[in-house]
Design a protein around this motif. Structure first.
Motif, PDB file in Angstrom:
ATOM      1  N   LEU A 583       1.045   2.534  -3.382  1.00  0.00           N
ATOM      2  CA  LEU A 583       2.212   2.237  -4.205  1.00  0.00           C
ATOM      3  C   LEU A 583       2.007   2.841  -5.592  1.00  0.00           C
ATOM      4  O   LEU A 583       0.875   2.903  -6.090  1.00  0.00           O
ATOM      5  N   THR A 584       3.065   3.259  -6.222  1.00  0.00           N
ATOM      6  CA  THR A 584       2.940   3.960  -7.501  1.00  0.00           C
ATOM      7  C   THR A 584       3.200   3.067  -8.704  1.00  0.00           C
ATOM      8  O   THR A 584       2.944   3.479  -9.842  1.00  0.00           O
ATOM      9  N   LYS A 591       8.873   1.555  -8.814  1.00  0.00           N
ATOM     10  CA  LYS A 591       8.157   2.803  -8.519  1.00  0.00           C
ATOM     11  C   LYS A 591       8.035   3.667  -9.768  1.00  0.00           C
ATOM     12  O   LYS A 591       8.869   3.611 -10.664  1.00  0.00           O
ATOM     13  N   GLY A 662       9.256   8.491  -5.897  1.00  0.00           N
ATOM     14  CA  GLY A 662       8.401   7.403  -6.325  1.00  0.00           C
ATOM     15  C   GLY A 662       7.522   6.833  -5.237  1.00  0.00           C
ATOM     16  O   GLY A 662       6.732   5.908  -5.505  1.00  0.00           O
ATOM     17  N   SER A 663       7.605   7.353  -3.998  1.00  0.00           N
ATOM     18  CA  SER A 663       6.764   6.797  -2.936  1.00  0.00           C
ATOM     19  C   SER A 663       6.524   7.741  -1.773  1.00  0.00           C
ATOM     20  O   SER A 663       5.615   7.502  -0.983  1.00  0.00           O
TER      21      SER A 663
END
Length: 697
Positions: A583-584, A591, A662-663
């Motif tokens: 996960l970011t 995210k 973002g992922s």
């Protein structure tokens, strides 16, 4: 003849146009605030139906021969084509000059579809959800509604003329009857098609024709009583406004719900509000800014969406409030300029009007130039993409490479997590893996048979990669691994639909998934289990495991996966599970977009502590499988070591961005993981507690 004849530009209709464009633009800028603003398009359809039918009936009264069609279509070309050509050409030029080559071909195909009025069918063929799409939309996607209108303009005059000729003794009654039949057939089909396949129905001209027909029928209604003229328009405005406020992307559309904004627009037009009556809709619409916005509504519609889509890609960051307000102002400025310098001069041009063939010649030449430029862009983009992919594959398969994922395990590579070449950073959402490039990743719709076939097409072993969009993000890695190991790879990836035979009812951060999406997800996975699994020798499940909440016991989230494992092993196939990528952000919802962060911050700053990147929720499914005795029945592929050191997980590795958003893995980094993946799948061991309790261990 109908009692309603247009003798001047009605202020109440200009006000309705202003309302419609306002709803559409605000919805596209703030979709979570004005959740049903897309109904502005339906209002435009009703307006078009009324105006065009009124105009055509007047022409048919004077002349019932095919010759009237020649003049009608020439006027449509002069009215609509110039502004559309300016915007389309601007989008294509901007894409070629500013955006990466990966954006050229998709945009060029949309240019072609928009130029020839088939953008709605182009989107329908891709099963694109206009209201909710996981992938980056096209800057010309909004041309779908213009394509629907153009198709209406092509068919409608012919239909009405035929009706008048056939019913020559009572032509007006014949025309009205024809319009009524079209309305009834179309609304029935619209409701049915929406229930069967809403994403395709949204773009279906035949499912929308009734909205034009409702507008057309208004041309045959008498002017209502004065008391009704005061009330009906405001009721109509409230119906449109309530639709914009209460409808959401989960509202089946254009099903029965579309009746509300459609009849609302009809009441405004049919109510024929008095312009001189204070506090009437017509009086309000006479207000200068309102009337001006109605005048420029066509150009505003053309410009607003390209600005919303292209600006974030050009500047490399998401739109904030200031940028959105800037787009709003920019839309109005460009709309005013286009209306003054393009729309009006071409619409009123005597040089193009006489002889009429000049309108056709000018339109054909402009379309030919755009089409040639678009096709040329596709060719250049394809060549550039092929060359870039060949160079990328050469880099990642090179034995001593320190590029991308190879830097993590390379003994001679220094500081794999410390540097990123900003000059080579792609624009956000541009570096998408093959599942997106090949348009084989599904949204949650009834379309259940979209697959990718990658790797070695002559491979002796077939590997099925099955899961949600994170499986799609691994597609580039599996393509390279398949070429190395001679696997034929099948990718069955669907957004928000994990590889579970129990469909999720929500995401872990509270987004409810509608019942129809749950049903379609379950249907899709049953189809994969029954039809695709028997074609494979090995099955690999890859999901964002922590992202979903399943029905029933909240602590029992692995039941659907156990059913998949049972089904796959009953078919005699091996099952492997892939740990998902880090996960970011602090949570699944919060995210951090890798390309944006890397463009603005030092690469080490674009990272997440291991404990945050892999919280306990990310392994809840695995713990459940082990507890239920499935640990020894499946193989487990940990991936954290390709993204993390002992303390942190990084968005920039080996000089490139790990993610395209973002992922999801970028195409570059996913491709670079191919050689590692080829080894890791063969080495994968059974699932045990120690595999996921210490991600960086």
């Amino acid at each position: 003849m109908p009692r309603t004849r247009l003798t001047h530009l009605r202020s109440d209709i200009q006000g309705l146009r202003a309302l419609a464009i306002g709803l559409v633009v605000l919805y596209h800028l703030w979709p979570n605030r004005l959740t049903g603003g897309y109904v502005g398009v339906d209002v435009f359809f009703v307006i078009s139906g009324f105006l065009i039918t009124s105009h055509l009936v007047g022409l048919i009264e004077q002349q019932r021969s095919p010759q009237l069609l020649v003049g009608f279509y020439a006027r449509r070309i002069r009215r609509l084509a110039p502004a559309a050509i300016v915007v389309t050409a601007s989008v294509l030029i901007t894409t070629l000059l500013v955006l990466p080559a990966t954006s050229w071909a998709p945009t060029a195909w949309h240019v072609l579809a928009s130029t020839f009025f088939v953008e709605n069918w182009h989107l329908a063929a891709q099963s694109v959800s206009y209201l909710e799409s996981a992938s980056q939309p096209s800057p010309l996607q909004h041309f779908w509604s213009l394509s629907v209108e153009e198709q209406f303009y092509i068919v409608w005059p012919v239909l009405l003329l035929l009706a008048a000729v056939i019913g020559k003794t009572k032509p007006h009654r014949a025309i009205a009857l024809t319009i009524g039949i079209v309305a009834l057939l179309s609304v029935a089909w619209g409701v049915t098609h929406t229930a069967l396949d809403p994403d395709v129905a949204f773009f279906d001209t035949s499912a929308r024709a009734w909205q034009f027909a409702v507008g057309g029928l208004l041309a045959f209604l008498p002017v209502p009583h004065r008391s009704l003229r005061a009330v009906l328009p405001w009721i109509g405005v409230m119906a449109v406004g309530c639709s914009a406020l209460l409808f959401t992307d989960a509202t089946p559309f254009p099903g029965i719900a579309a009746v509300v904004p459609t009849l609302g627009a009809a009441m405004v037009i049919g109510g024929r509000s008095d312009e001189d009556s204070t506090w009437s809709w017509g009086f309000l619409s006479r207000f200068g800014p309102v009337r001006w916005l109605g005048d420029v509504s066509y150009s505003a519609y053309l410009w607003h969406w390209p600005l919303i889509v292209l600006l974030p890609q050009v500047i490399g960051r998401d739109l904030d409030l200031r940028l959105k307000l800037g787009i709003l102002v920019g839309t109005l400025v460009l709309a005013g300029l286009t209306y003054t310098l393009v729309e009006n001069p071409f619409r009123k041009s005597r040089r193009l009007s006489f002889p009429r063939r000049r309108s056709y010649i000018a339109g054909a030449l402009a379309a030919a130039v755009l089409a040639s430029a678009a096709l040329g862009s596709v060719g250049v983009a394809t060549a550039a993409s092929d060359a870039a992919d060949a160079a990328l594959i050469a880099k990642v398969t090179k034995g001593d490479s320190c590029y991308a994922a190879a830097a993590v395990s390379g003994r001679e590579c220094r500081d794999a997590f410390g540097t990123v070449d900003r000059a080579e950073l792609p624009a956000p959402l541009a570096d998408k893996p093959l599942a997106w490039q090949d348009d084989c990743i599904d949204d949650v719709t009834q379309n259940t048979q979209k697959l990718c076939e990658l790797g070695d097409p002559d491979g002796t072993t077939t590997v099925l990669l099955w899961g949600d969009s994170h499986a799609g993000a691994w597609s580039s890695a599996f393509d390279i691994a398949g070429k190395i190991e001679h696997w034929r790879v099948i990718v069955a990836a669907r957004n928000k639909c994990p590889s579970s035979l129990v469909a999720p009812e929500a995401t872990s951060f509270g987004e409810a998934l509608p019942a129809d999406q749950q049903r379609w997800c379950a249907d899709r996975n049953r189809w994969v289990s029954e039809t695709v699994v028997p074609r494979a020798d090995r099955v690999v499940l890859a999901d964002l495991w922590a992202n979903y909440v399943f029905p029933g016991d909240a602590g029992k989230q692995d039941l659907g996966y156990e059913q998949v494992i049972d089904a796959v092993q009953d078919a005699g196939r091996d099952v492997s599970l892939m740990q998902h990528v880090p996960l970011t952000g602090r949570t699944l919802e919060a995210k951090v977009w890798g390309p944006n962060c890397l463009a603005e911050e030092p690469a080490p700053a674009c990272s997440n502590p291991v404990a945050t990147a892999y919280p306990p929720s990310t392994s809840a499914v695995f713990r459940g499988l082990v507890k239920d005795g499935y640990g020894n029945r499946v193989r487990y592929v940990p991936v954290h070591q390709e993204f993390c050191d002992d303390d942190r997980c990084f968005s920039g590795i080996g000089g490139v961005s790990v993610y395209f958003d973002g992922s999801h893995l970028s195409h570059t980094y996913s491709t670079s993981l191919g050689p590692w993946l080829a080894r890791a799948l063969d080495r994968a061991d059974t699932l045990g507690d120690s595999d996921f309790t210490a991600p960086a261990g």
